[in-house]
Design a protein around this motif. Structure first.
Motif, PDB file in Angstrom:
ATOM      1  N   UNK A   1     -12.237  -2.774   2.050  1.00  0.00           N
ATOM      2  CA  UNK A   1     -10.995  -2.667   2.799  1.00  0.00           C
ATOM      3  C   UNK A   1     -10.158  -3.920   2.564  1.00  0.00           C
ATOM      4  N   UNK A   2      -8.843  -3.723   2.576  1.00  0.00           N
ATOM      5  CA  UNK A   2      -7.921  -4.821   2.306  1.00  0.00           C
ATOM      6  C   UNK A   2      -6.684  -4.605   3.161  1.00  0.00           C
ATOM      7  N   UNK A   3      -6.178  -5.685   3.747  1.00  0.00           N
ATOM      8  CA  UNK A   3      -4.976  -5.600   4.557  1.00  0.00           C
ATOM      9  C   UNK A   3      -3.788  -5.172   3.722  1.00  0.00           C
ATOM     10  N   UNK A   4      -2.870  -4.466   4.340  1.00  0.00           N
ATOM     11  CA  UNK A   4      -1.656  -4.044   3.652  1.00  0.00           C
ATOM     12  C   UNK A   4      -0.807  -5.242   3.247  1.00  0.00           C
ATOM     13  N   UNK A   5      -0.957  -6.363   3.961  1.00  0.00           N
ATOM     14  CA  UNK A   5      -0.153  -7.548   3.684  1.00  0.00           C
ATOM     15  C   UNK A   5      -0.517  -8.220   2.377  1.00  0.00           C
ATOM     16  N   UNK A   6      -1.701  -7.963   1.865  1.00  0.00           N
ATOM     17  CA  UNK A   6      -2.181  -8.644   0.663  1.00  0.00           C
ATOM     18  C   UNK A   6      -2.136  -7.693  -0.530  1.00  0.00           C
ATOM     19  N   UNK A   7      -1.755  -8.237  -1.682  1.00  0.00           N
ATOM     20  CA  UNK A   7      -1.686  -7.431  -2.894  1.00  0.00           C
ATOM     21  C   UNK A   7      -3.067  -7.081  -3.431  1.00  0.00           C
ATOM     22  N   UNK A   8      -4.030  -7.956  -3.168  1.00  0.00           N
ATOM     23  CA  UNK A   8      -5.385  -7.731  -3.674  1.00  0.00           C
ATOM     24  C   UNK A   8      -6.381  -8.366  -2.712  1.00  0.00           C
ATOM     25  N   UNK A   9      -7.643  -8.194  -3.017  1.00  0.00           N
ATOM     26  CA  UNK A   9      -8.694  -8.780  -2.191  1.00  0.00           C
ATOM     27  C   UNK A   9      -8.699 -10.299  -2.328  1.00  0.00           C
ATOM     28  N   UNK A  10      -9.260 -10.960  -1.344  1.00  0.00           N
ATOM     29  CA  UNK A  10      -9.456 -12.404  -1.467  1.00  0.00           C
ATOM     30  C   UNK A  10     -10.443 -12.654  -2.609  1.00  0.00           C
ATOM     31  N   UNK A  11     -10.438 -13.845  -3.203  1.00  0.00           N
ATOM     32  CA  UNK A  11     -11.347 -14.097  -4.323  1.00  0.00           C
ATOM     33  C   UNK A  11     -12.820 -13.912  -3.956  1.00  0.00           C
ATOM     34  N   UNK A  12     -13.182 -14.227  -2.724  1.00  0.00           N
ATOM     35  CA  UNK A  12     -14.567 -14.076  -2.278  1.00  0.00           C
ATOM     36  C   UNK A  12     -14.559 -13.228  -1.016  1.00  0.00           C
ATOM     37  N   UNK A  13     -15.439 -12.252  -0.954  1.00  0.00           N
ATOM     38  CA  UNK A  13     -15.521 -11.385   0.222  1.00  0.00           C
ATOM     39  C   UNK A  13     -16.971 -10.980   0.437  1.00  0.00           C
TER      40      UNK A  13
END
Length: 189
Positions: free
Chosen positions: A63-75
Motif C-alpha cells: 500500500x502507498x499513500x496517494x500523496x507519494x509517487x512511489x513507495x519509500x526506499x525502505x518499507x
C-alpha cells in the motif's frame, strides 16, 4: 520530490516571501535552527554516496499513500495485509488521501476487524482469549478499587462508566450473535 538528498528550490525568492508574509524567514540564519547540521548536504562528512537511496525490491502489492509517487526506499514486509482487514486497509490507501478522515477511520476499522478475527481464531486454539484475566479486571480486586477512584481527581473517572461497555460489549454481542445463529440453524432441522 520526496526522498531525495537535495531540497527542492523555493517557488518564490526569500525577499518576495518576506514582503508578502510578515515574519517570514525568522529562522533563516542556521545558527537559530538546532536542526541545521542534519539539514546540510555534505556527503564528504556523512559518507553518503547516493542522491537517492537504493530502493528495496517492490513486491507490487504494498500500500502507498496517494500523496507519494512511489513507495519509500525502505518499507516493512513482516506483516503483509491479509483477509477482510487487509482489503479495508488497501481500500483506504487506494481511495482516500491521508488528509481525509475517511482514510484514518478505515484504517481503524481494519484494525478492529483484525482484532475481532484474532479473538475468533483464539477459540480454535487450546488457550482461547479470556476477557476476565486479560483485561486486568482481577487486578483491581484487593487494591482498593472503590476508594482509589474517588477524592483523587483521576482523569479516567470521566470515562470509567464506558469501560465495561467497551470491554464486555464485543463479547456480549458475539455471544448473542452466536446464539442467534445456532437457533436459526436449529430451526432449519
Amino acid at each position: 520530490m520526496p526522498y531525495t538528498a537535495r531540497k527542492p528550490a523555493l517557488p518564490e525568492s526569500a525577499d518576495e516571501l518576506r514582503t508578502r508574509i510578515p515574519g517570514w524567514g525568522a529562522d533563516l540564519d542556521p545558527a537559530d535552527r538546532p536542526s541545521y547540521p542534519k539539514e546540510r548536504f555534505a556527503p564528504e562528512e556523512t559518507g553518503a554516496h547516493w542522491d537517492l537511496p537504493e530502493s528495496q525490491p517492490d513486491p507490487g502489492n504494498r500500500e502507498r499513500s496517494l500523496e507519494h509517487l512511489r513507495l519509500t526506499p525502505v518499507f516493512g514486509t513482516a506483516q503483509p495485509l491479509h483477509g477482510v482487514s487487509g482489503a479495508i486497509r488497501r481500500f483506504a490507501y487506494a481511495r482516500y488521501s491521508e488528509a481525509r478522515a475517511a482514510h484514518w477511520l478505515l484504517l481503524i476499522a481494519g484494525d478492529r476487524v483484525e482484532a475481532i478475527g484474532a479473538h475468533v481464531r483464539s477459540f480454535a486454539t487450546l488457550r482461547p482469549d479470556n476477557p476476565i484475566t486479560q483485561t486486568g479486571i482481577l487486578g483491581e480486586r484487593g487494591r482498593h478499587p472503590i476508594s482509589s477512584r474517588f477524592g483523587r481527581h483521576r482523569a479516567d473517572l470521566r470515562h470509567a462508566w464506558l469501560d465495561p461497555l467497551i470491554v464486555a460489549g464485543p463479547w456480549v454481542l458475539s455471544i448473542v450473535g452466536a446464539v442467534t445463529i445456532v437457533r436459526r440453524i436449529a430451526r432449519l432441522f
